[in-house]
Each structure stands twice: as C-alpha cells, then as structure tokens.
Design an enzyme around this catalytic site. Structure first.
Site, PDB file in Angstrom:
ATOM      1  CB  CYS A  11      -0.942   0.015   1.199  1.00 20.92           C
ATOM      2  SG  CYS A  11      -2.118  -1.346   1.220  1.00 20.92           S
TER       3      CYS A  11
ATOM      4  CG  HIS B 261      -6.233   1.657  -0.227  1.00 20.34           C
ATOM      5  ND1 HIS B 261      -5.072   2.256  -0.668  1.00 20.34           N
ATOM      6  CD2 HIS B 261      -5.833   0.695   0.650  1.00 20.34           C
ATOM      7  CE1 HIS B 261      -4.035   1.690  -0.080  1.00 20.34           C
ATOM      8  NE2 HIS B 261      -4.470   0.729   0.716  1.00 20.34           N
TER       9      HIS B 261
ATOM     10  CB  CYS C 238      -1.002  -0.055   7.406  1.00 21.82           C
ATOM     11  SG  CYS C 238      -2.477  -0.168   6.380  1.00 21.82           S
TER      12      CYS C 238
ATOM     13  N   GLY D 172       1.113  -4.327   3.848  1.00 19.09           N
ATOM     14  CA  GLY D 172       0.851  -5.745   3.977  1.00 19.09           C
ATOM     15  C   GLY D 172       2.080  -6.522   4.414  1.00 19.09           C
TER      16      GLY D 172
END
Length: 415
Positions: free
Chosen positions: A114, A370, A400, A402
């Site tokens: 992300c 997103h 954040c 993954g």
C-alpha cells in the site's frame, strides 16, 4: 566552557531548532513542483474500470508534461508504484514514451504494497539527493478492476513451517483487520463512527470543490451494462456515498464472518482504480527552470511489526520519522493516514494521540477509495492541497503495509 557547549548542544537539539532546520530553504533541498492525481473510481463499476494500467499511466503522465511545461528530455527517471501487475514496468515505459517523454527517460516499477506510491516518491527524491539524477517523476497507479493483492497459492510449507510469523504473511487483509479489532478492543460501533466521518468529510470536500485542483480529468471509454461503448470524461471521485451515517453503516452485513464480526464493506477501504504523480528536483534546479515550488521533501522511513496486525504500521513508522527529525506530532499540521480498515485507523489515531481534526481532513480511503499502489502518492497530492488552501505548513503521510510494515513521509508546504 563546558556549560556553554552543553547549552549549544541542547539548543541545537531543541524542537524549535529542529523545526527551523526542516522549514529552512537551501539550494540542495528536494522539492515538489507538481502534484496531480486522477479521479478515484470504483473498481469494476466506475469510470476507469475499462481503462488499462498503461492508459491511466499515459493519461496522467501526459498531463504532468503539459501542466509542468518542463522539457520532457530533462526528466531522467520515472518510478511507478504498483502492487498487482507484474508487467507494470513494461507498461510504464510504453506510457511514458506515448506521453511525450523521450527514450532517454528511464522507467522502473516497485511494489511495497500500500505504500508503493510513497516509496516511489522517496526513491526518486533519494536518487536526486545522491546525484544519480536531477529530475524525476514518481507515479502510483493501480487498476484494481483486474487485480488486487490476494495470493494465488499458499507459500512453500518449508518456509511457513519455520515461523508462525512467516505463515501469518499469508493472512488476507480482512483477517488482519479483525485481528486488530479483537486484540485491541476496537468495536464495530467505533469503526462505523469513524467511517461515517470519513464519508462526511469527503462529501463536504467534494461539494466545496476542494479536490478540483488535485484532479486531472481523464478522457476514456467505458462499456455500459448494455454492452455499448461510449467516450466519457471522468472528473470526480465516484466512491463517496452522500448522507452516510454511523447508523446506516451499522446495518451493513459483516464482510468476513469467518474471521470476525466488525469489518464491513462500509468501514473498510473501497476497491478502486486510480493514479497520482509527483514531479521532483532540487530547489536550485526548480529555480533555474522557473518551476513553481510546491513543497519540500524532508524525509521518509519504514518500520516493521507483526504481520498479523499489519494495519497499525503507522504507529511504528510515524514515531520513528518524528524522532529522526526531532519534532513531535504537535508540530504537524496535516496527517494523512491510509484508511485500509476502520479498525486500524481508529487504533492508529488513538494510540498515537492524533488530533482527529488534523487526520485525513478531506476523508480517506474508506470514502475515496484505496488504489493500492497509488494511495501513498495520492495522500501527498491531497495533503499538499489541504495545506495550500488553509495556510498549513507540515504534512505527514503514513501507510500500513501488507505483511507487517509501516512507512511515513514528511513534507513542508511552500505555497
């Protein structure tokens, strides 16, 4: 003499001194001269659902070239953040050439989940700082209509059997959201309340035209339910749900009942297509070329944590970045944190003690969407626009990541 020396050191380390250093202007500063994004549209339903990754990249890069009015031959590298397309580097290269950048402009792609868009910005900034290049573009693009971050098959058991945390890297993101909710006591009610406020802010920002200076309208073609193709211009984010309330969100069914009772399609980030781009160079180069200086890139960092609670990555990345630069959250004017899931956003807000008024003031990924590889760059575009319109100075962005990481970036608005 010793007392004077100690006083000098303490003065140098004081927050006011650190803040002055961050906001000072020097010829070697890495600066942003243009920051744009496409509209964010619903995957498989929205205006970009039939637009390929290479077309979205081309359309945005074409606008970067036109709006910056920079000689495209001066751009030495374009770095693309993308998560789901293994052929992204090929597609970026074709997109850049089609957009008018010469074959002397190099291209690359990267994947840091992300935070890929933010990582692309950091990589280009660091390349300029080290003297590797003088001018570069960071771009984040994701077409989630045709891809996501789901694993196609389990990892090799010879790897996962050696470590529970290695095995945890296979947990789907929805599962990790429920882990955060359960482990830290984040209730469905808190999550729905947070999500409703994200929608409210995004709705208000759109009504007030606050996104207009961020967004590049994209001309494309789309296939309707009747199978007919038509040309359209996509100019607005289409995931915002006007009139959303915590009460209406409370009626949405749980998305992952096999893992937990709190995460829903209403309090989690939307699956989205979109892109964002940032043009960077040294301050001396921007002045030489007559480029408008929007912001200064101060720095960025990454930090790791347990994969099973990956979404709280900002709680380790943000303090690390602030400590590196000798400032506190009180010095920050706008904080953009990716709202992967409301469970994680609530935890990060409360654990860090973030002023909610400063956090995602125009709403976040729950309302806007997103597109994985694009959000890190999109937050910079949105955050700097917010700073410009309200005379705010310091922008902090954080993601954040993954498999259990966090990334954060620090910027100074100069417009």
């Amino acid at each position: 003499m010793a007392v004077e020396r100690l006083g000098s050191i303490l003065k140098h380390l004081s927050p006011s001194s650190s803040l002055s250093h961050i906001t000072s202007k020097n010829a070697d500063d890495i600066v942003i001269t243009l920051a744009l994004r496409t509209p964010l549209t619903k995957a498989r339903k929205g205006g970009l659902k039939d637009s390929s990754l290479e077309y979205i990249s081309f359309a945005l890069l074409d606008e970067v070239r036109k709006r910056s009015n920079i000689d495209p031959a001066l751009v030495e590298d374009i770095c693309l953040g993308n998560v789901s397309d293994g052929k992204a580097a090929y597609k970026l290269r074709a997109s850049a050439l089609a957009a008018g950048f010469p074959n002397t402009t190099s291209c690359s792609s990267l994947n840091r989940f992300c935070s890929s868009g933010l990582k692309a910005v950091a990589d280009v900034a660091h390349a300029i700082s080290s003297g590797s290049i003088e001018v570069g573009i960071a771009i984040g693009v994701e077409q989630m209509t045709i891809g996501g971050d789901a694993l196609e098959k389990p990892f090799d058991e010879k790897v996962t059997s050696r470590s529970q945390e290695a095995a945890d890297c296979m947990q789907p993101m929805g599962w990790t959201s429920e882990n955060v909710s359960r482990d830290f006591g984040i209730t469905r009610e808190e999550m729905d309340k947070y999500a409703a406020e994200s929608f409210r802010r995004a709705e208000q920002a759109q009504k007030d035209g606050l996104f207009d200076d961020e967004i590049v309208p994209i001309k494309t073609t789309v296939q309707g339910p009747d199978g007919e193709w038509k040309e359209i211009t996509v100019s607005k984010d289409d995931g915002i749900r006007p009139g959303t309330t915590a009460e209406s969100l409370s009626k949405i069914r749980v998305a992952f009942p096999q893992w937990g009772p709190t995460t829903t399609g209403g309090n989690a980030s939307q699956v989205t297509d979109g892109a964002a781009a940032v043009l960077l160079m040294k301050r001396s180069m921007a002045i030489k070329l007559g480029q408008p200086i929007m912001a200064k890139y101060v720095g960025s960092t990454v930090a790791g944590l347990a994969p099973r609670i990956m979404g709280i990555g900002p709680t380790v990345a943000i303090p690390k970045l602030l400590a590196q630069h000798g400032i506190t959250l009180a010095d920050i004017d706008v904080v953009e944190v990716n709202e992967a899931f409301a469970s994680m956003a609530v935890y990060c807000r409360d654990t860090l003690g973030l002023d909610w008024a400063k956090m995602n003031p125009r709403g976040g990924a729950i309302a806007l969407g997103h597109p994985l590889g694009a959000t890190g760059a999109r937050q910079i575009v949105t955050g700097l626009s917010e700073c410009r319109k309200n005379g705010k100075k310091l922008l902090l962005t954080s993601m954040c990541i993954g498999t259990g990481m966090g990334m954060a970036g620090l910027f100074v608005n100069e417009q």
